[in-house]
Design an enzyme around this catalytic site. Structure first.
Site, short mmCIF file in Angstrom:
data_model
loop_
_atom_site.label_atom_id
_atom_site.label_comp_id
_atom_site.label_asym_id
_atom_site.label_seq_id
_atom_site.Cartn_x
_atom_site.Cartn_y
_atom_site.Cartn_z
N ARG A 118 -2.01 -6.31 -8.40
CA ARG A 118 -0.86 -7.69 -8.13
C ARG A 118 -0.92 -8.67 -9.26
NH1 ARG A 118 -2.68 -7.96 -1.95
NH2 ARG A 118 -4.54 -7.48 -3.26
N HIS A 170 0.64 -1.27 -0.18
CA HIS A 170 0.10 0.05 -0.09
C HIS A 170 0.98 1.32 -0.11
CE1 HIS A 170 -3.04 -2.83 2.17
NE2 HIS A 170 -3.53 -2.43 1.12
N LYS A 220 -15.97 -7.83 6.37
CA LYS A 220 -14.69 -8.48 6.27
C LYS A 220 -14.20 -8.77 7.75
CE LYS A 220 -12.57 -7.37 1.94
NZ LYS A 220 -11.37 -6.76 1.45
P1 ADP Z 1 -9.78 -3.96 -0.75
O1 ADP Z 1 -10.70 -4.36 0.21
O2 ADP Z 1 -10.12 -2.59 -1.48
O3 ADP Z 1 -8.98 -5.02 -1.62
P2 ADP Z 1 -6.94 -3.87 0.25
O4 ADP Z 1 -6.58 -2.89 1.42
O5 ADP Z 1 -6.87 -5.07 0.31
O6 ADP Z 1 -8.34 -3.42 0.12
O7 ADP Z 1 -6.40 -3.14 -0.95
C1 ADP Z 1 -6.28 -1.80 -1.50
C2 ADP Z 1 -5.54 -1.70 -2.60
O8 ADP Z 1 -4.42 -1.85 -2.65
C3 ADP Z 1 -6.12 -2.50 -3.71
O9 ADP Z 1 -6.21 -1.83 -5.08
C4 ADP Z 1 -5.28 -3.64 -3.84
O10 ADP Z 1 -5.13 -4.33 -4.95
C5 ADP Z 1 -3.69 -2.77 -3.56
N1 ADP Z 1 -2.93 -3.67 -2.91
C6 ADP Z 1 -3.06 -4.30 -1.96
N2 ADP Z 1 -1.70 -4.79 -1.59
C7 ADP Z 1 -0.81 -4.50 -2.67
C8 ADP Z 1 0.50 -4.64 -3.03
N3 ADP Z 1 1.25 -5.56 -2.23
N4 ADP Z 1 1.15 -4.17 -4.01
C9 ADP Z 1 0.11 -3.37 -4.82
N5 ADP Z 1 -1.09 -2.95 -4.53
C10 ADP Z 1 -1.62 -3.64 -3.35
#
Ligand code: ADP
Length: 163
Positions: free
Chosen positions: A95, A17, A41
């Protein structure tokens, strides 16, 4: 002024993030991190805790990039949140292919709801490809070392919460 919205659950914020925030900050004048409450969630960290952890990282990133970064919790539709914060762009990280189908569908739905908001995807950096909040929590719960995946303050919070 170009405003971007980077939405997610951030339970908790990871280096994946952080990388997307840093790179997004270079594309907009103001970046808003939209923190979804996402009660469904069953988040490990409640909203206030997630917001506090993101704010701490964003303070550093804002100084580093010179871009205004704000944190904005939301419970309504993403597209309405974009409107609320005045964002013309939604930013998402991508990803592996696994992310693609869901994201593609989301874009289609959001475009149907409001075609003026564009979604921009940033490919995860190779070294962050494997990082997912869900896996970080599982590893930490089983006593594994997650210092490569999350900032030090988040690591401390995980240890306090899970052990
Ligand atoms: P959500 O519930 O919307 O999936 P997340 O917190 O899991 O929320 O992810 C938020 C955003 O960050 C999404 O667009 C996700 O693809 C991206 N993201 C999460 N982990 C990574 C990572 N390791 N590298 C790049 N982007 C990421």
């Amino acid at each position: 002024m170009r405003v971007g919205l980077y939405p997610g659950t951030f339970d908790p914020i990871t280096y994946g993030h952080v990388d997307i925030i840093r790179r997004s900050a270079g594309l907009v004048d103001k970046l808003v991190i939209g923190v979804a409450i996402n009660r469904d969630k069953g988040p490990l960290f409640d909203l206030d805790e997630r917001v506090a952890m993101i704010e701490a990282e964003c303070k550093i990133l804002s100084e580093e990039t010179g871009t205004i970064i704000k944190v904005h919790p939301f419970e309504n539709l993403l597209i309405d949140c974009a409107r609320d914060v005045g964002a013309q762009i939604i930013l998402r990280g991508l990803r592996a292919v696994a992310d693609f189908e869901y994201e593609y569908q989301m874009v289609g739905m959001n475009r149907a709801l409001d075609s003026t908001v564009e979604t921009v995807f940033l490919m995860a950096e190779a070294r962050h490809q494997a990082i997912a909040s869900k896996l970080v929590k599982e590893i930490a719960r089983l006593g594994g070392d997650v210092t490569k995946f999350v900032p030090p303050a988040v690591n401390d919070a995980l240890i306090t919460r899970l052990r």
